[in-house]
Design an enzyme around this catalytic site. Structure first.
Site, PDB file in Angstrom:
ATOM      1  N   ASP A  54       0.879  -1.171   0.000  1.00  0.00           N
ATOM      2  CA  ASP A  54       0.000   0.000   0.000  1.00  0.00           C
ATOM      3  C   ASP A  54       0.918   1.223   0.000  1.00  0.00           C
ATOM      4  O   ASP A  54       1.701   1.410   0.936  1.00  0.00           O
ATOM      5  CB  ASP A  54      -0.880  -0.025   1.261  1.00  0.00           C
ATOM      6  CG  ASP A  54      -1.839   1.156   1.301  1.00  0.00           C
ATOM      7  OD1 ASP A  54      -1.640   2.123   0.527  1.00  0.00           O
ATOM      8  OD2 ASP A  54      -2.777   1.109   2.117  1.00  0.00           O
ATOM      9  N   ILE A  55       0.814   2.051  -1.029  1.00  0.00           N
ATOM     10  CA  ILE A  55       1.709   3.208  -1.155  1.00  0.00           C
ATOM     11  C   ILE A  55       1.584   4.157   0.037  1.00  0.00           C
ATOM     12  O   ILE A  55       2.493   4.937   0.326  1.00  0.00           O
ATOM     13  CB  ILE A  55       1.459   3.953  -2.498  1.00  0.00           C
ATOM     14  CG1 ILE A  55       2.423   5.117  -2.715  1.00  0.00           C
ATOM     15  CG2 ILE A  55       0.044   4.481  -2.597  1.00  0.00           C
ATOM     16  CD1 ILE A  55       3.847   4.748  -2.796  1.00  0.00           C
ATOM     17  N   TYR A 144      -9.340  15.359  -8.731  1.00  0.00           N
ATOM     18  CA  TYR A 144      -8.254  14.672  -9.432  1.00  0.00           C
ATOM     19  C   TYR A 144      -7.318  15.688 -10.086  1.00  0.00           C
ATOM     20  O   TYR A 144      -6.082  15.625  -9.916  1.00  0.00           O
ATOM     21  CB  TYR A 144      -8.881  13.752 -10.478  1.00  0.00           C
ATOM     22  CG  TYR A 144      -7.933  13.037 -11.402  1.00  0.00           C
ATOM     23  CD1 TYR A 144      -7.070  12.058 -10.924  1.00  0.00           C
ATOM     24  CD2 TYR A 144      -7.934  13.318 -12.775  1.00  0.00           C
ATOM     25  CE1 TYR A 144      -6.225  11.379 -11.789  1.00  0.00           C
ATOM     26  CE2 TYR A 144      -7.099  12.635 -13.643  1.00  0.00           C
ATOM     27  CZ  TYR A 144      -6.243  11.672 -13.151  1.00  0.00           C
ATOM     28  OH  TYR A 144      -5.419  11.001 -14.003  1.00  0.00           O
TER      29      TYR A 144
HETATM   30  P1  NAD Z   1      -5.744   2.274 -12.644  1.00  0.00           P
HETATM   31  O1  NAD Z   1      -6.832   2.723 -11.734  1.00  0.00           O
HETATM   32  O2  NAD Z   1      -6.087   1.400 -13.796  1.00  0.00           O
HETATM   33  O3  NAD Z   1      -4.599   1.550 -11.805  1.00  0.00           O
HETATM   34  C1  NAD Z   1      -4.156   2.010 -10.572  1.00  0.00           C
HETATM   35  C2  NAD Z   1      -3.575   0.823  -9.815  1.00  0.00           C
HETATM   36  O4  NAD Z   1      -3.116   1.314  -8.548  1.00  0.00           O
HETATM   37  C3  NAD Z   1      -4.598  -0.269  -9.520  1.00  0.00           C
HETATM   38  O5  NAD Z   1      -4.100  -1.526  -9.910  1.00  0.00           O
HETATM   39  C4  NAD Z   1      -4.809  -0.194  -8.010  1.00  0.00           C
HETATM   40  O6  NAD Z   1      -5.065  -1.448  -7.401  1.00  0.00           O
HETATM   41  C5  NAD Z   1      -3.475   0.367  -7.554  1.00  0.00           C
HETATM   42  N1  NAD Z   1      -3.592   1.048  -6.264  1.00  0.00           N
HETATM   43  C6  NAD Z   1      -4.621   1.797  -5.817  1.00  0.00           C
HETATM   44  N2  NAD Z   1      -4.375   2.219  -4.567  1.00  0.00           N
HETATM   45  C7  NAD Z   1      -3.167   1.739  -4.228  1.00  0.00           C
HETATM   46  C8  NAD Z   1      -2.375   1.837  -3.060  1.00  0.00           C
HETATM   47  N3  NAD Z   1      -2.803   2.500  -1.984  1.00  0.00           N
HETATM   48  N4  NAD Z   1      -1.171   1.230  -3.041  1.00  0.00           N
HETATM   49  C9  NAD Z   1      -0.738   0.524  -4.125  1.00  0.00           C
HETATM   50  N5  NAD Z   1      -1.455   0.385  -5.250  1.00  0.00           N
HETATM   51  C10 NAD Z   1      -2.662   0.991  -5.300  1.00  0.00           C
HETATM   52  O7  NAD Z   1      -5.007   3.597 -13.136  1.00  0.00           O
HETATM   53  P2  NAD Z   1      -4.213   3.818 -14.494  1.00  0.00           P
HETATM   54  O8  NAD Z   1      -5.185   4.215 -15.541  1.00  0.00           O
HETATM   55  O9  NAD Z   1      -3.283   2.709 -14.755  1.00  0.00           O
HETATM   56  O10 NAD Z   1      -3.417   5.151 -14.122  1.00  0.00           O
HETATM   57  C11 NAD Z   1      -2.136   5.131 -13.562  1.00  0.00           C
HETATM   58  C12 NAD Z   1      -1.671   6.559 -13.362  1.00  0.00           C
HETATM   59  O11 NAD Z   1      -1.711   7.258 -14.614  1.00  0.00           O
HETATM   60  C13 NAD Z   1      -2.530   7.394 -12.404  1.00  0.00           C
HETATM   61  O12 NAD Z   1      -1.716   8.299 -11.708  1.00  0.00           O
HETATM   62  C14 NAD Z   1      -3.428   8.172 -13.330  1.00  0.00           C
HETATM   63  O13 NAD Z   1      -3.841   9.381 -12.759  1.00  0.00           O
HETATM   64  C15 NAD Z   1      -2.503   8.429 -14.510  1.00  0.00           C
HETATM   65  N6  NAD Z   1      -3.240   8.695 -15.743  1.00  0.00           N
HETATM   66  C16 NAD Z   1      -3.951   7.703 -16.358  1.00  0.00           C
HETATM   67  C17 NAD Z   1      -4.651   7.998 -17.539  1.00  0.00           C
HETATM   68  C18 NAD Z   1      -5.449   6.942 -18.246  1.00  0.00           C
HETATM   69  O14 NAD Z   1      -6.130   7.258 -19.245  1.00  0.00           O
HETATM   70  N7  NAD Z   1      -5.404   5.678 -17.826  1.00  0.00           N
HETATM   71  C19 NAD Z   1      -4.619   9.285 -18.054  1.00  0.00           C
HETATM   72  C20 NAD Z   1      -3.923  10.276 -17.370  1.00  0.00           C
HETATM   73  C21 NAD Z   1      -3.203   9.963 -16.230  1.00  0.00           C
HETATM   74  N1  SER Z   2      -8.028   9.130 -18.369  1.00  0.00           N
HETATM   75  C1  SER Z   2      -7.957   9.944 -17.202  1.00  0.00           C
HETATM   76  C2  SER Z   2      -9.300  10.182 -16.619  1.00  0.00           C
HETATM   77  O1  SER Z   2     -10.228  10.203 -17.383  1.00  0.00           O
HETATM   78  C3  SER Z   2      -7.309  11.267 -17.526  1.00  0.00           C
HETATM   79  O2  SER Z   2      -6.433  11.581 -16.515  1.00  0.00           O
HETATM   80  O3  SER Z   2      -9.400  10.357 -15.443  1.00  0.00           O
END
Ligand code: NAD
Ligand code: SER
Length: 318
Positions: A54-55, A144
């Protein structure tokens, strides 16, 4: 900047980006040196050491970094835009404390390099909507977005004050076929493919004209790896880089899918996510990423749709 022996920790490795990023890093580093961490085990990553972590647990994080001799961290654990609005205080806690825990470890020289993603959500309704520049008005209206904007300022501060080598991208909405999205406003652009193949119809939670910046996951992973492997002196922005792939709205992606599945129909039932989409840019100017570390996107709407349908069809037939 590339040391094959570096031990890497990916926190949130079981998420939409984490699975694909871990697989991509396995091709550059020995998979035994790429440690996947998340709240629960990750079936999709059988070749990587796994840490249940857990981060928010600072001591457990420190022990994990020491135990494996970690040199680089990719911090992906966060709440995204839609789930963040539903759980605002926890979104702030997770998104900010998680980042502080990593930046502090890097400040104390336990880590060489950190990747932390920001988002197009740092922009808001007062930002110029088209071809949004790197440096502009930023008044995000979601929890967010506020957490990402604050995170960017902290990354920049830790770099200036302590020389922490932290690198970041403002990802657009990401679209890939290997992993499911985790609670964002752009998730519709992944769901639409599953529903098109299964039922030839999809009800979209955004309206037909909600144009947003998007990117194929392959491009996003390549950008992340290129940024992390670029020479230190090339990284001139330590908040976060604008990154552009393509832009489209639900009507345009539906029309492209129809070219492959002529019977496909889209309908619209907008919800609270429409207001989030309305507050974000429609397109992004990423000239600094081009100039500083030679970034260039490969996918356009036609090739993205083709790639998604081909790969999901193959996946479904297994
Ligand atoms: P996601 O929700 O698919 O994955 C997040 C992962 O983090 C999950 O597997 C979850 O179990 C894990 N997690 C949650 N809480 C945790 C904790 N306390 N300790 C350890 N692990 C934990 O998210 P994603 O889409 O893969 O996004 C990853 C990052 O990229 C995030 O910071 C998000 O803001 C950023 N981001 C994603 C997108 C997108 O389109 N997917 C776009 C912009 C930014
Ligand atoms: N794909 C992300 C969201 O919709 C953008 O940070 O939250």
């Amino acid at each position: 900047m590339y040391n094959k022996e570096d031990k890497i920790l990916i926190i949130g490795a079981g998420g939409q980006i984490g699975i694909e990023l871990t697989e991509a890093l396995n091709k550059l580093y020995d998979s035994s040196n790429v440690i996947a961490a998340d709240l629960k085990p990750i079936a999709a990553l059988p070749n990587n050491p796994f840490e249940k972590l857990d981060i928010l647990d600072k001591d457990a994080l420190f022990n994990c970094v020491k135990k494996h001799g970690i040199k680089q961290v990719y911090l992906l654990a966060a709440l995204l835009s839609a789930t963040g609005e539903q759980n605002p205080l926890f979104a702030w806690k997770l998104n900010m404390e998680g980042l502080f825990n990593i930046l502090e470890l890097a400040k104390e020289k336990h880590l060489k390099k950190v990747f932390w993603p920001s988002s197009i959500a740092v922009f808001g309704p007062t930002t110029p909507r088209n071809n949004t520049p790197q440096f502009t008005v930023m008044e995000p209206s979601t929890v967010y977005g506020i957490s990402k904007q604050a995170g960017e300022r902290w990354c920049n501060w830790y770099f200036n004050k302590y020389g922490v080598d932290v690198r970041s991208i403002r990802y657009p909405g990401l679209i890939g076929w290997k992993s499911a999205p985790g609670g964002g406003t752009t998730d519709y652009a992944v769901h639409i493919f599953y529903e098109a193949l299964k039922k030839a119809k999809y009800t979209c939670f955004l309206g037909e004209n909600a144009t947003l910046p998007m990117m194929h996951m392959e491009d996003a992973i390549r950008a992340t790896i290129e940024l992390m492997h670029a020479p230190f002196e090339n990284i001139k922005i330590r908040s976060s880089y604008n990154l552009s792939g393509l832009s489209f709205n639900p009507k345009e992606i539906a029309n492209e899918i129809k070219k492959h599945i002529p019977s496909f129909e889209i309908s619209y039932e907008t919800d609270f996510r429409q207001a989030i989409a309305d507050s974000w840019p429609a397109s992004i100017n990423d000239k600094e990423a081009h100039e500083h570390w030679a970034w260039k996107a490969h996918y356009n709407l036609e090739t993205l749709v083709q790639n998604m349908l081909t790969n999901l069809n193959k996946k479904n037939s297994k």
